[in-house]
Motif scaffolding. Structure first.
Motif, short mmCIF file in Angstrom:
data_model
loop_
_atom_site.label_atom_id
_atom_site.label_comp_id
_atom_site.label_asym_id
_atom_site.label_seq_id
_atom_site.Cartn_x
_atom_site.Cartn_y
_atom_site.Cartn_z
N GLY A 112 0.81 -1.21 0.00
CA GLY A 112 0.00 0.00 0.00
C GLY A 112 0.84 1.26 0.00
O GLY A 112 2.01 1.25 0.40
N ASP A 113 0.24 2.34 -0.46
CA ASP A 113 0.94 3.62 -0.49
C ASP A 113 1.14 4.23 0.90
O ASP A 113 2.06 5.01 1.11
CB ASP A 113 0.17 4.62 -1.37
CG ASP A 113 0.17 4.21 -2.83
OD1 ASP A 113 1.13 3.54 -3.25
OD2 ASP A 113 -0.79 4.55 -3.54
N HIS A 114 0.26 3.88 1.83
CA HIS A 114 0.37 4.41 3.20
C HIS A 114 1.28 3.49 4.01
O HIS A 114 0.91 2.37 4.35
CB HIS A 114 -1.02 4.50 3.83
CG HIS A 114 -1.03 5.26 5.12
ND1 HIS A 114 -2.12 6.01 5.52
CD2 HIS A 114 -0.11 5.40 6.11
CE1 HIS A 114 -1.86 6.56 6.70
NE2 HIS A 114 -0.63 6.20 7.07
N GLU A 140 -4.14 -3.37 0.16
CA GLU A 140 -4.10 -2.38 -0.91
C GLU A 140 -3.81 -0.99 -0.38
O GLU A 140 -3.25 -0.15 -1.09
CB GLU A 140 -5.43 -2.37 -1.65
CG GLU A 140 -5.64 -3.58 -2.57
CD GLU A 140 -6.87 -3.41 -3.42
OE1 GLU A 140 -7.83 -2.77 -2.97
OE2 GLU A 140 -6.86 -3.93 -4.56
N GLN A 141 -4.19 -0.72 0.89
CA GLN A 141 -4.03 0.63 1.43
C GLN A 141 -2.76 0.80 2.26
O GLN A 141 -2.12 1.84 2.22
CB GLN A 141 -5.26 1.01 2.27
CG GLN A 141 -6.54 1.15 1.47
CD GLN A 141 -7.72 1.43 2.37
OE1 GLN A 141 -8.13 0.61 3.18
NE2 GLN A 141 -8.27 2.62 2.24
N THR A 344 -6.89 5.38 7.70
CA THR A 344 -7.50 5.57 6.38
C THR A 344 -8.55 6.68 6.41
O THR A 344 -9.50 6.68 5.64
CB THR A 344 -8.14 4.26 5.87
OG1 THR A 344 -9.08 3.77 6.84
CG2 THR A 344 -7.08 3.22 5.62
#
Length: 350
Positions: A112-114, A140-141, A344
């Protein structure tokens, strides 16, 4: 449809129509689901059964082809086969990196990008302190990065240098490690001593910290806590269940010696520095912060989360009524849900 698999932790994440479902591995599918024996007993599939929140029972074969064995919503009727779907293993990397002359063991899970840096507690390691989080949070996050702090776990030799500034040194080394790994912005997830390290990192390197979650943490030591620590100093008085995980990592003799040194150092902060660990640093924390604390925590008294909440501007405080010091391990599902919501951008509530 995307199927993300992390077999080492026994978990599969299924992304279907934008919804993530988590399923757990069942070693003996036939015994668990007799009604499916005729359908799957002669297929080469590794079979996964659903948790209460999932919608599908899945199979995965050796050629990375997936089979939806049934849909729970339709009374476990055989639904359909899907071949050639996107198979995406949950990215996992373990390695070592030299930081300021110290060899640090780390692990990365997810893509994930975070990015979230996990900071263990006293004598804690990646897997002893964050197993349930590494299993369930990446996807994914989120991408989780965890380390064995200097002198702990596989970040040895050398052994830990216990002193009044150890956690300050950890904060600087952790920030340097993340920089060397190529991360410019990341969030923090810190437990106990790791929560203190997180606060020091957030205060000292605010430009790199996106958000922070701390739990079982404190900014100072009270007289009451020195007595608690003295009572816990002799590990021979611990239950075998409490000792076993750390003895497996360090060996009985070194664990006993290291823990006694940690206690003596911790108590020494009270007598030599008036108990102040990082009180003055709290005003420099500017990132969104979630403080989680167990009401039944026997190690860190309940006054501490309130103090942190009052002195970290804009912070959120959530108390877990049944939580103790290891609330993220004993109540991992509830805790992970809070963390995921907060990181999130949803409001974390219980």
């Amino acid at each position: 449809m995307t199927l993300n698999v992390d077999l080492s932790y026994g978990t599969v994440f299924v992304h279907f129509a934008g919804t993530r479902c988590s399923v757990r591995k069942i070693p003996d599918f036939v015994r668990a689901y007799d009604s499916f024996t005729k359908s799957v007993s002669h297929t080469p599939y590794t079979v996964y059964a659903p948790t209460r929140n999932s919608q599908f029972i899945l199979g995965l074969d050796g050629a990375d082809n997936a089979l939806i064995l049934c849909c729970v919503e339709f009374s476990c009727l055989f639904l359909q086969k899907l071949r050639g779907i996107v198979f995406s293993p949950l990215t996992r990397t373990a390695g070592e990196i030299r930081v300021s002359g110290k060899l640090i063991n780390y692990e990365k899970v997810g893509s994930g990008d975070h990015v979230v840096l996990c900071l263990p507690g006293a004598l804690g390691t990646i897997k002893s302190d964050f197993g349930p989080q590494l299993k369930s949070l990446p996807g994914e996050q989120l991408q989780l990065v965890a380390w064995d702090p200097p002198g702990y776990g596989k970040s040895r030799p050398p052994n830990r240098d216990f002193n009044f500034d150890s956690l300050h040194v950890d904060a600087t080394l952790a920030a340097t490690m993340m920089k060397n790994l190529g991360y410019k912005k990341y969030s923090l997830l810190g437990w106990s001593d790791g929560g203190i390290t997180a606060m020091l990192l957030a205060a000292g390197f605010p430009q790199h910290v996106h958000k922070m979650v701390i739990f079982g943490a404190n900014a100072y030591i009270t007289k009451e806590e020195t007595e608690i620590c003295k009572d816990l100093r002799d590990v021979d008085n611990w239950s075998p269940k409490m000792r076993a995980p750390l003895e497996a990592i360090y060996g009985r003799d070194y664990f006993k010696k290291a823990w006694e040194t940690w206690v003596d150092t911790y108590v020494g902060i009270y007598y030599d520095r008036g108990g102040d660990i990082c009180k003055k640093d709290l005003a420099n924390i500017v990132c969104p912060t979630l403080i989680v604390h167990g009401v039944q925590d026997p190690v860190v008294p309940i006054e501490h989360p309130y103090y942190l909440h009052e002195n970290i501007k804009g912070s959120e405080l959530i108390l877990m009524e049944k939580g103790k010091h290891n609330l993220h391990l004993r109540h991992s599902e509830e805790f992970n849900a809070l963390v995921l919501k907060f990181l999130t951008n949803e409001k974390a509530t219980v």
